[in-house]
Scaffold this active site. Structure first.
Site, PDB file in Angstrom:
ATOM      1  N   HIS A   8       3.277   9.379  12.151  1.00 50.31           N
ATOM      2  CA  HIS A   8       2.580   9.122  13.416  1.00 50.31           C
ATOM      3  C   HIS A   8       1.794   7.815  13.348  1.00 50.31           C
ATOM      4  CE1 HIS A   8      -0.098  10.156  16.879  1.00 50.31           C
ATOM      5  NE2 HIS A   8      -1.006   9.555  16.131  1.00 50.31           N
ATOM      6  N   GLU A   9       1.084   7.603  12.247  1.00 43.53           N
ATOM      7  CA  GLU A   9       0.277   6.385  12.118  1.00 43.53           C
ATOM      8  C   GLU A   9       1.144   5.145  11.956  1.00 43.53           C
ATOM      9  OE1 GLU A   9      -2.844   6.079  12.733  1.00 43.53           O
ATOM     10  OE2 GLU A   9      -2.889   8.220  13.133  1.00 43.53           O
ATOM     11  N   HIS A  40       2.232   4.040  15.303  1.00 42.78           N
ATOM     12  CA  HIS A  40       1.227   3.246  16.024  1.00 42.78           C
ATOM     13  C   HIS A  40       1.367   1.761  15.677  1.00 42.78           C
ATOM     14  CE1 HIS A  40      -1.198   5.979  18.309  1.00 42.78           C
ATOM     15  NE2 HIS A  40      -1.506   6.745  17.279  1.00 42.78           N
ATOM     16  N   GLU A  95      -0.814   8.269  22.180  1.00 39.07           N
ATOM     17  CA  GLU A  95      -0.757   9.275  21.126  1.00 39.07           C
ATOM     18  C   GLU A  95       0.529  10.093  21.232  1.00 39.07           C
ATOM     19  OE1 GLU A  95      -2.693   9.791  18.490  1.00 39.07           O
ATOM     20  OE2 GLU A  95      -3.808   7.999  19.065  1.00 39.07           O
TER      21      GLU A  95
END
Length: 468
Positions: free
Chosen positions: A284-285, A288, A349
């Site tokens: 997930h990071e 980003h 997100e």
């Protein structure tokens, strides 16, 4: 059967089982990488699911001593000791820090307060000028405005058209997902600022960095390495050099700078129930950073702030007193925050969840366990009796909605695994195991509390789950 070590919610190591032959388990990473030749980036992007999955560290020694190689697990289960005392999770855990991966370009950071100050001074000057006008001149001014109302309207409309043109001429497609977005700042600015922020974090955590020989560092390094290697067909992933930093901090946090610097707090390693959840959090990071969300968010904030200067000037010009103008300015800022900034953050997100799951699926992760982490976070808040804030007040989706959204996307993620020739998943669904364990714990808790129900205050329920 091979065995591997995972983490329970208290940070203790636990065993998880790899079903199937030893050869198929040892060849897992190789099979995950064969996805690169079978699935194109565009095809995966089209069919990607958004979720979380599970990973395991194969090791003959406890995690505290040494971690060896990554492998994927087909069975997800709760830690054996899952009680209220085991759950040490900070409320409202967000893998993205409140301080975004890269700040707004330095020039605008300095200029932004000056812009607002000038708008306030201009609006206040207009108000004072109007108050100082004699009544006859006010009437003349109003009459002139009525006569030239179409010219005034044309001027205001032209200004609006300029803003619209600026917006649409600065749109571009988001990597991987193809979503249209506003992008104002040059990417080279954020590369420079990423290095500045990296230096800042390194200075702050210089005494808390774990060495490369630490098993926790090796766990994070192997997870990030496997994710990046399995997705190297994506240019935005392969172009960055992913550098690992594990910080000995109790906060449940992780973030990735746009230049590929990965920061993970040991508090996060203690909060995840196993290495699978850690893999999806880091996916997930990484998403980003790959999707350049920091620069995108800064672009939107800058555009909205520039528009707000017009309204700020009007507020200070129209309000008869400074105190009312201050209240009006506060209302304007809150409307912008809750109507634009926070909803947009929740959109980013959700997109990072989507792409992060795509990365994990191509790495042959067990995506069936994707929502378990957020269910555990929801459970932890319930046990600790923490109040639930409405989602619209947060920059992140609620734990419950996030888990439900990920559950709906798991079927497509499983198809990605199949196209990547990943080992077939066997054993019960980790989500089902979590649900059954929670039902059992709740029933056991009720049975245990029933004899003492008359001796305690029913208005203050106490959840003391027994070990299972």
């Amino acid at each position: 059967q091979d065995r591997c070590q995972g983490l329970d919610l208290s940070g203790n190591t636990r065993n998880c089982v790899l079903t199937g032959s030893p050869d198929s388990s040892r060849n897992l990473i190789g099979k995950g990488q064969r996805c690169l030749s079978n699935v194109s980036s565009a095809e995966v992007c089209k069919n990607a699911c958004h979720s979380w999955g599970r990973f395991c560290i194969q090791s003959s020694q406890p995690l505290g001593e040494k971690a060896t190689s990554l492998q994927s697990s087909s069975v997800g289960q709760l830690p054996h000791h899952f009680s209220a005392g085991n759950i040490q999770i900070i409320r409202s855990f967000y893998t993205s820090p409140s301080f975004q991966a890269a700040p707004v370009p330095l020039f605008w950071i300095i200029v932004k307060p000056a812009q607002k100050l000038l708008a306030i001074i201009l609006g206040r000057s207009i108000r004072n000028w109007w108050k100082a006008l004699p009544p006859n001149k006010r009437e003349l001014f109003k009459e002139s405005a009525r006569k030239n109302k179409w010219k005034i309207l044309l001027g205001v409309s032209s200004l609006g058209v300029l803003f619209v043109m600026f917006y649409f001429t600065h749109l571009e497609e988001t990597p991987i997902t193809g979503r249209a977005r506003l992008f104002v700042f040059g990417k080279e600015h954020f590369r420079e600022l990423s290095q500045m922020e990296y230096d800042m974090w390194m200075e702050e955590f210089k005494t808390k960095m774990l060495p490369e020989t630490d098993a926790r560092y090796q766990v994070v390094e192997r997870v990030v390495g496997h994710l990046s290697e399995s997705n190297k067909d994506i240019p935005q992933v392969s172009v960055l050099k992913w550098v690992i930093h594990v910080v000995d901090e109790p906060g449940v946090n992780a973030f990735v700078l746009p230049n590929g610097q990965v920061f993970v707090f040991t508090g996060l390693l203690n909060a995840v129930s196993d290495i699978h959840q850690l893999s999806f959090i880091l996916g997930h990071e990484i998403a980003h950073a790959v999707l350049e969300h920091a620069a995108e968010k800064a672009s939107l904030v800058h555009f909205l702030d520039f528009l707000s200067l017009i309204f700020l000037t009007m507020i200070w010009a129209i309000c008869p007193r400074d105190s009312l103008a201050v209240v009006g300015q506060w209302i304007q800022s809150k409307l912008q925050e809750y109507m634009f900034d926070r909803p947009y953050s929740r959109t980013l997100e959700a997109e990072a969840d989507k792409v992060g799951l795509q990365f994990a699926a191509k790495a042959c992760v067990d995506v069936r366990a994707s929502s378990v982490f957020w269910q555990q976070m929801e459970l932890a808040e319930t046990i600790q009796g923490q109040p639930k804030l409405p989602e619209w007040l947060s920059t992140h989706p609620s734990h419950e909605n996030r888990a439900e959204h990920l559950d709906r996307l798991i079927p497509e993620a499983l198809k990605i695994r199949e196209r990547c020739n990943c080992p077939s998943l066997s054993g019960p669904d980790p989500r089902l195991i979590f649900k059954l364990n929670m039902q059992h714990l709740l029933e056991s808790s009720k049975d245990q509390e029933a004899p003492n129900s008359t001796n305690r205050d029913l208005s203050k329920p106490k959840l003391d789950f027994p070990h299972t």
